[in-house]
Write a protein that holds these residues in place. Structure first.
Motif, PDB file in Angstrom:
ATOM      1  N   ASP A  80       0.804  -1.201  -0.045  1.00  0.00           N
ATOM      2  CA  ASP A  80       0.090  -0.003   0.052  1.00  0.00           C
ATOM      3  C   ASP A  80       0.777   1.296   0.040  1.00  0.00           C
ATOM      4  OD1 ASP A  80      -2.324  -1.338  -0.003  1.00  0.00           O
ATOM      5  OD2 ASP A  80      -2.435  -1.595   2.156  1.00  0.00           O
ATOM      6  N   ASP A  81       2.186   1.145   0.028  1.00  0.00           N
ATOM      7  CA  ASP A  81       3.017   2.190   0.333  1.00  0.00           C
ATOM      8  C   ASP A  81       2.719   3.254  -1.047  1.00  0.00           C
ATOM      9  OD1 ASP A  81       3.976   1.295   2.564  1.00  0.00           O
ATOM     10  OD2 ASP A  81       5.882   0.827   1.583  1.00  0.00           O
ATOM     11  N   LEU A  82       2.693   2.811  -2.210  1.00  0.00           N
ATOM     12  CA  LEU A  82       2.651   3.836  -3.440  1.00  0.00           C
ATOM     13  C   LEU A  82       1.331   4.371  -3.249  1.00  0.00           C
ATOM     14  CD1 LEU A  82       4.197   1.496  -6.108  1.00  0.00           C
ATOM     15  CD2 LEU A  82       5.330   3.367  -4.931  1.00  0.00           C
ATOM     16  N   TRP A  83       0.414   3.823  -2.796  1.00  0.00           N
ATOM     17  CA  TRP A  83      -1.058   4.501  -2.759  1.00  0.00           C
ATOM     18  C   TRP A  83      -0.967   5.609  -1.720  1.00  0.00           C
ATOM     19  CZ3 TRP A  83      -4.574   3.226  -6.467  1.00  0.00           C
ATOM     20  CH2 TRP A  83      -4.323   1.972  -7.052  1.00  0.00           C
ATOM     21  N   VAL A  84      -0.572   5.313  -0.620  1.00  0.00           N
ATOM     22  CA  VAL A  84      -0.726   6.276   0.378  1.00  0.00           C
ATOM     23  C   VAL A  84       0.258   7.497   0.057  1.00  0.00           C
ATOM     24  CG1 VAL A  84      -1.474   4.885   1.938  1.00  0.00           C
ATOM     25  CG2 VAL A  84       0.928   5.296   1.964  1.00  0.00           C
ATOM     26  N   LEU A  85       1.344   7.344  -0.550  1.00  0.00           N
ATOM     27  CA  LEU A  85       2.212   8.285  -0.679  1.00  0.00           C
ATOM     28  C   LEU A  85       1.929   9.016  -1.971  1.00  0.00           C
ATOM     29  CD1 LEU A  85       5.721   6.325  -0.438  1.00  0.00           C
ATOM     30  CD2 LEU A  85       4.808   8.412   1.124  1.00  0.00           C
ATOM     31  N   SER A  86       1.072   8.704  -2.880  1.00  0.00           N
ATOM     32  CA  SER A  86       0.573   9.295  -4.134  1.00  0.00           C
ATOM     33  C   SER A  86      -0.547  10.411  -3.747  1.00  0.00           C
ATOM     34  CB  SER A  86      -0.293   8.194  -5.137  1.00  0.00           C
ATOM     35  OG  SER A  86      -0.793   9.019  -6.078  1.00  0.00           O
ATOM     36  N   LYS A  87      -0.383  11.581  -4.126  1.00  0.00           N
ATOM     37  CA  LYS A  87      -1.279  12.820  -3.798  1.00  0.00           C
ATOM     38  C   LYS A  87      -2.782  12.405  -4.358  1.00  0.00           C
ATOM     39  CE  LYS A  87       1.814  16.776  -3.777  1.00  0.00           C
ATOM     40  NZ  LYS A  87       1.860  18.078  -4.421  1.00  0.00           N
ATOM     41  N   ARG A  88      -2.603  11.857  -5.648  1.00  0.00           N
ATOM     42  CA  ARG A  88      -3.972  11.378  -6.008  1.00  0.00           C
ATOM     43  C   ARG A  88      -4.579   9.824  -5.622  1.00  0.00           C
ATOM     44  NH1 ARG A  88      -2.103  13.564 -11.141  1.00  0.00           N
ATOM     45  NH2 ARG A  88      -1.573  11.412 -11.852  1.00  0.00           N
ATOM     46  N   LEU A  89      -3.857   9.313  -4.697  1.00  0.00           N
ATOM     47  CA  LEU A  89      -4.213   8.066  -4.231  1.00  0.00           C
ATOM     48  C   LEU A  89      -4.032   6.908  -5.366  1.00  0.00           C
ATOM     49  CD1 LEU A  89      -6.542   8.862  -1.331  1.00  0.00           C
ATOM     50  CD2 LEU A  89      -4.095   8.474  -1.228  1.00  0.00           C
ATOM     51  N   ASP A  90      -3.098   6.957  -6.273  1.00  0.00           N
ATOM     52  CA  ASP A  90      -3.327   6.021  -7.417  1.00  0.00           C
ATOM     53  C   ASP A  90      -2.281   5.489  -7.684  1.00  0.00           C
ATOM     54  OD1 ASP A  90      -1.840   7.995  -8.469  1.00  0.00           O
ATOM     55  OD2 ASP A  90      -3.147   8.686 -10.220  1.00  0.00           O
ATOM     56  N   GLY A  91      -1.053   5.617  -6.684  1.00  0.00           N
ATOM     57  CA  GLY A  91       0.201   4.675  -7.050  1.00  0.00           C
ATOM     58  C   GLY A  91       1.013   5.399  -8.027  1.00  0.00           C
ATOM     59  N   GLN A  92       0.800   6.626  -8.302  1.00  0.00           N
ATOM     60  CA  GLN A  92       1.687   7.328  -9.346  1.00  0.00           C
ATOM     61  C   GLN A  92       1.835   8.763  -8.889  1.00  0.00           C
ATOM     62  OE1 GLN A  92       0.486   6.589 -13.661  1.00  0.00           O
ATOM     63  NE2 GLN A  92      -1.246   5.119 -12.759  1.00  0.00           N
ATOM     64  N   ARG A 133       1.985   4.485   9.339  1.00  0.00           N
ATOM     65  CA  ARG A 133       2.804   4.166   8.199  1.00  0.00           C
ATOM     66  C   ARG A 133       3.424   5.440   7.283  1.00  0.00           C
ATOM     67  NH1 ARG A 133       6.664   0.825   6.648  1.00  0.00           N
ATOM     68  NH2 ARG A 133       6.746   0.581   4.319  1.00  0.00           N
ATOM     69  N   LEU A 134       2.604   6.336   7.272  1.00  0.00           N
ATOM     70  CA  LEU A 134       3.072   7.523   6.468  1.00  0.00           C
ATOM     71  C   LEU A 134       4.101   8.324   7.378  1.00  0.00           C
ATOM     72  CD1 LEU A 134      -0.218   8.992   4.880  1.00  0.00           C
ATOM     73  CD2 LEU A 134       2.014   8.591   3.914  1.00  0.00           C
ATOM     74  N   ALA A 135       3.992   8.252   8.546  1.00  0.00           N
ATOM     75  CA  ALA A 135       5.121   8.857   9.681  1.00  0.00           C
ATOM     76  C   ALA A 135       6.208   7.969   9.407  1.00  0.00           C
ATOM     77  CB  ALA A 135       4.459   8.933  10.976  1.00  0.00           C
TER      78      ALA A 135
END
Length: 309
Positions: free
Chosen positions: A193-205, A237-239
């Motif tokens: 899930d890391d890519l999803w939560v780090l993406s501003k649009r929550l799309d993993g990109q 996780r984000l922290a």
């Protein structure tokens, strides 16, 4: 005199030095020698940038070195005087010109453009290198900018794509002249899930959360809802990934308790919330009193003397 060589403004500033791209592109358009363009610009009060060595005649090779891909999807790469060259551009040019990357580096240096200090040029171009240097992971421009830290989201996306540890990808990017976010802690492996939560649009990109900045409370709640986990776990996780919540904010409730139409559309925690804010977040599904209490649980303060019942 047109900055973008299209006979329209904006115009070059009085006395402004011009880049190799400006001279060679103008010479190509006007079918003149670069030296003649420089002479005319000098008559108009401009000079060629320092450390630029122009060829006697314009060649398609030099135009490619400075411009990059010649299509409507990409802006010219090196138009600014002294602009630092991204390693991705060097490797792309080496592929197009069928020559070693070190040769490209030397040709660009003659035209006034250097790699970042400490960047190590590989002996040959590898497909994986072009991929990791590409902002969109498509082996082409736009390249990772050299004047900004590489977002953690990009590092993890590359690691997942190539099946390599994040620390290995990060080390290679540093070797290419890029820098990591200050104080970043790289995970041993990429969580699904890391890519999803780090993406501003929550799309993993991309675009990714900006390095070194806290994650907004509304991003955390929307991300938790997207990946299907409790908000406090997403916040934790984000922290760990370098994006803690702002001081005083707590992921105490899920996004389903608020009328959150889009990511980051909620009110800012930098000011007390008005009655209008509370009513907007309550929408038609929740009572204003419950919404006000939950907003306070998240760390918001309420403005005025409004009593929510």
């Amino acid at each position: 005199m047109s900055r973008y060589l299209d006979s329209e403004g904006p115009w070059l500033e009085a006395g402004e030095a011009v880049s190799a791209w400006h001279v060679l592109t103008a010479a190509n358009q006007l079918r003149e020698r670069p030296g003649d363009i420089v002479a005319r610009l000098e008559q108009l009060g401009h000079s060629l940038a320092d450390d630029v060595r122009l060829p006697e005649f314009v060649s398609s090779r030099d135009l490619l070195l400075l411009r990059g891909p010649n299509d409507d999807d990409h802006e010219p790469e090196l138009t600014v005087v002294g602009e630092t060259v991204p390693m991705g551009h060097v490797l792309w040019c080496a592929t197009e010109l069928e020559c070693p990357p070190a040769v490209v580096r030397e040709m660009l240096a003659l035209l006034g453009h250097l790699l970042p200090s400490g960047a190590s040029v590989p002996e040959r171009v590898l497909s994986d290198d072009l991929l990791m240097l590409s902002a969109e992971l498509d082996w082409r421009a736009p390249w990772l900018p050299v004047d900004e830290p590489v977002p953690l989201g990009h590092i993890l996306r590359v690691a997942a794509r190539l099946g390599r540890p994040p620390v290995e990808v990060a080390a290679q990017l540093v070797g290419f002249g890029h820098r990591l976010p200050e104080g970043v802690v790289l995970p041993a492996e990429v969580h699904p899930d890391d890519l999803w939560v780090l993406s501003k649009r929550l799309d993993g990109q991309p675009p990714w959360l900006e390095p070194g900045r806290p994650a907004g409370i509304w991003h955390v709640l929307a991300a938790a809802q997207e990946v299907g986990e409790p908000p406090e776990e997403t916040a934790e996780r984000l922290a760990e990934l370098g994006h803690p919540l702002p001081p005083g904010m707590v992921a105490a409730h899920g996004a389903e308790y608020f009328d959150l139409v889009e990511i980051d559309t909620g009110p800012s925690p930098d000011r007390p919330l008005t009655l209008a804010d509370v009513l907007r977040m309550a929408g038609s599904r929740h009572s204003p009193a419950d919404t006000a209490r939950r907003l306070q649980d998240l760390g918001f303060t309420l403005a005025g003397d409004v009593v929510y019942e």
